[in-house]
Design an enzyme around this catalytic site. Structure first.
Site, PDB file in Angstrom:
ATOM      1  N   ARG A  58       1.043  -1.196   0.314  1.00  0.00           N
ATOM      2  CA  ARG A  58      -0.087   0.113  -0.025  1.00  0.00           C
ATOM      3  C   ARG A  58       0.911   1.255  -0.123  1.00  0.00           C
ATOM      4  NH1 ARG A  58      -3.587  -1.983  -1.505  1.00  0.00           N
ATOM      5  NH2 ARG A  58      -5.641  -2.394  -0.747  1.00  0.00           N
ATOM      6  N   GLU A  97      -2.195   8.055  -4.040  1.00  0.00           N
ATOM      7  CA  GLU A  97      -2.502   7.784  -5.618  1.00  0.00           C
ATOM      8  C   GLU A  97      -3.883   8.165  -5.731  1.00  0.00           C
ATOM      9  OE1 GLU A  97      -1.473   3.366  -4.662  1.00  0.00           O
ATOM     10  OE2 GLU A  97      -3.579   2.989  -5.256  1.00  0.00           O
ATOM     11  N   HIS A 151      -1.120   0.347  -9.478  1.00  0.00           N
ATOM     12  CA  HIS A 151      -1.886  -0.370  -8.601  1.00  0.00           C
ATOM     13  C   HIS A 151      -2.704  -1.655  -9.549  1.00  0.00           C
ATOM     14  CE1 HIS A 151      -4.076  -0.278  -4.485  1.00  0.00           C
ATOM     15  NE2 HIS A 151      -3.947  -1.491  -5.034  1.00  0.00           N
TER      16      HIS A 151
HETATM   17  C1  8YV Z   1      -7.343  -4.085  -5.035  1.00  0.00           C
HETATM   18  C2  8YV Z   1      -5.458  -4.472  -3.770  1.00  0.00           C
HETATM   19  O1  8YV Z   1      -7.682  -4.483  -6.664  1.00  0.00           O
HETATM   20  O2  8YV Z   1      -6.509  -6.307  -3.019  1.00  0.00           O
HETATM   21  C3  8YV Z   1      -5.815  -5.448  -2.781  1.00  0.00           C
HETATM   22  O3  8YV Z   1      -5.693  -5.014  -1.463  1.00  0.00           O
HETATM   23  O4  8YV Z   1      -4.558  -4.015  -3.585  1.00  0.00           O
HETATM   24  C4  8YV Z   1      -6.102  -4.533  -5.201  1.00  0.00           C
HETATM   25  O5  8YV Z   1      -5.933  -5.919  -5.658  1.00  0.00           O
HETATM   26  C5  8YV Z   1      -7.716  -2.667  -5.162  1.00  0.00           C
HETATM   27  O6  8YV Z   1      -7.219  -2.330  -3.672  1.00  0.00           O
HETATM   28  C6  8YV Z   1      -8.924  -2.252  -5.120  1.00  0.00           C
HETATM   29  O7  8YV Z   1      -9.245  -1.120  -4.272  1.00  0.00           O
END
Ligand code: 8YV
Length: 329
Positions: A235, A264, A282
């Protein structure tokens, strides 16, 4: 019929599945602004989100809301204490994305180490005049030491891939993983500082929590080898992007691969201006198969959580199962 909000564009067939159970309000456009999200949730029983911020104020303004299904394994966009206080069920989509996300972490790490996007930009610019013995020298992956910070399901999937590259695996985690898992992965636990000093390639796969903010900042980057790479598929905010941009510019580490950013979709200008970083928007879980699986799993959670599907009382992935069966407060 219960009403739900699908807060993001998702696969149309998943919206069709949901329409068999609910009256669906679908935002098939850009992410909703906070006040628009509040307005659209006001009369809803459930919601399917993907990174949309749901806190106490949003829940208070949506008195009917009982289930919010996040299409993501990470749920730092949910204030879980507020969900608990309001008896609203939160769900996520773990496991289905482990392997795709680990594949992508590997791709980013390799692209950074072997300067793939940097050299491609140069080639496309028309700068290639012929082969040189010292053209785009990078750092090796095979035989090196992989340092994984966050040894959950995705971290373990990364570690399994290291075998094929004859890598030594060291890891850091809030708590050590079970001895049989360590043995199966041939992974050795290290305190964070030791891992940063020892690893040739550091990959971050830990969840974002306020305590994990800037897990990697200037002090941690200073511990890393000058030849090391850093990859973040976890993240934004786990890395201090400003400090990383400086470390990359001053070549205090060799390169980085980043799929997630502080603030982001904005990206720190210092990162955009250095050549030795691979930047992706992402997309670590974004294979066709995996994103469909995530969307369907989020829908399963919503259908079960609102008590209309075959698993009426058992959503597959409750984050706060203690609220199940309790009246909304
Ligand atoms: C998501 C991600 O698509 O699953 C997660 O935590 O980081 C990604 O795969 C994204 O966060 C959608 O909000």
């Amino acid at each position: 019929m219960q009403k739900i909000l699908v807060a993001r564009p998702i696969f149309p067939e998943v919206v069709e599945r949901l329409k068999a159970h609910f009256e669906v309000d679908w935002n098939d456009g850009p992410a909703l602004a906070p006040d628009e999200l509040v307005r659209r949730l006001a009369d809803k029983d459930g919601a399917l989100t993907a990174g949309d911020m749901i806190d106490a104020a949003v829940l208070a303004a949506a008195p009917r809301l009982r289930v919010v299904a996040n299409m993501a394994v990470g749920y730092n966009n949910f204030d879980i204490a507020a969900f608990n206080a309001a008896n609203v069920l939160a769900t996520n989509t773990p496991d289905v994305l482990n392997e795709s996300t680990a594949d992508f972490g590997w791709a980013l790490m390799m692209a950074a180490a072997r300067r793939i996007t940097e050299s491609e930009r140069w080639l496309r610019d028309g700068q290639w005049q012929g082969w040189r013995h010292d053209g785009f020298l990078g750092v090796d992956i095979h035989g090196s030491t992989l340092g994984i910070i966050g040894m959950g399901r995705i971290g373990q999937a990364l570690a399994r891939r290291a075998r094929g590259f004859d890598m030594r695996v060291i890891y850091h985690n809030r708590s050590r993983v079970a001895p049989d898992v360590e043995a199966e992965l041939a992974a050795q636990y290290r305190p964070k500082a030791d891992l940063l000093r020892e690893a040739d390639h550091v990959v971050l796969v830990l969840p974002y929590t306020p305590e994990n903010r800037h897990t990697i900042g200037a002090a941690e980057l200073a511990l890393m080898k000058r030849t090391a790479t850093l990859t973040n598929i976890a993240r934004g905010g786990i890395v201090d992007d400003a400090a990383l941009a400086v470390a990359l510019r001053e070549r205090r580490i060799a390169a980085a691969g980043l799929d997630v950013f502080e603030g982001e979709p904005g990206v720190h200008p210092g990162l955009l201006s250095v050549p030795n970083v691979v930047l992706t928007p992402h997309i670590a879980s974004a294979s066709e198969t995996t994103r469909r699986a995530m969307a369907n799993l989020a829908a399963d959670n919503l259908i079960a959580g609102l008590g209309v599907g075959p698993h009426a009382t058992q959503p597959p992935n409750p984050i706060n199962p203690q609220v199940l069966g309790k009246a909304r407060s």
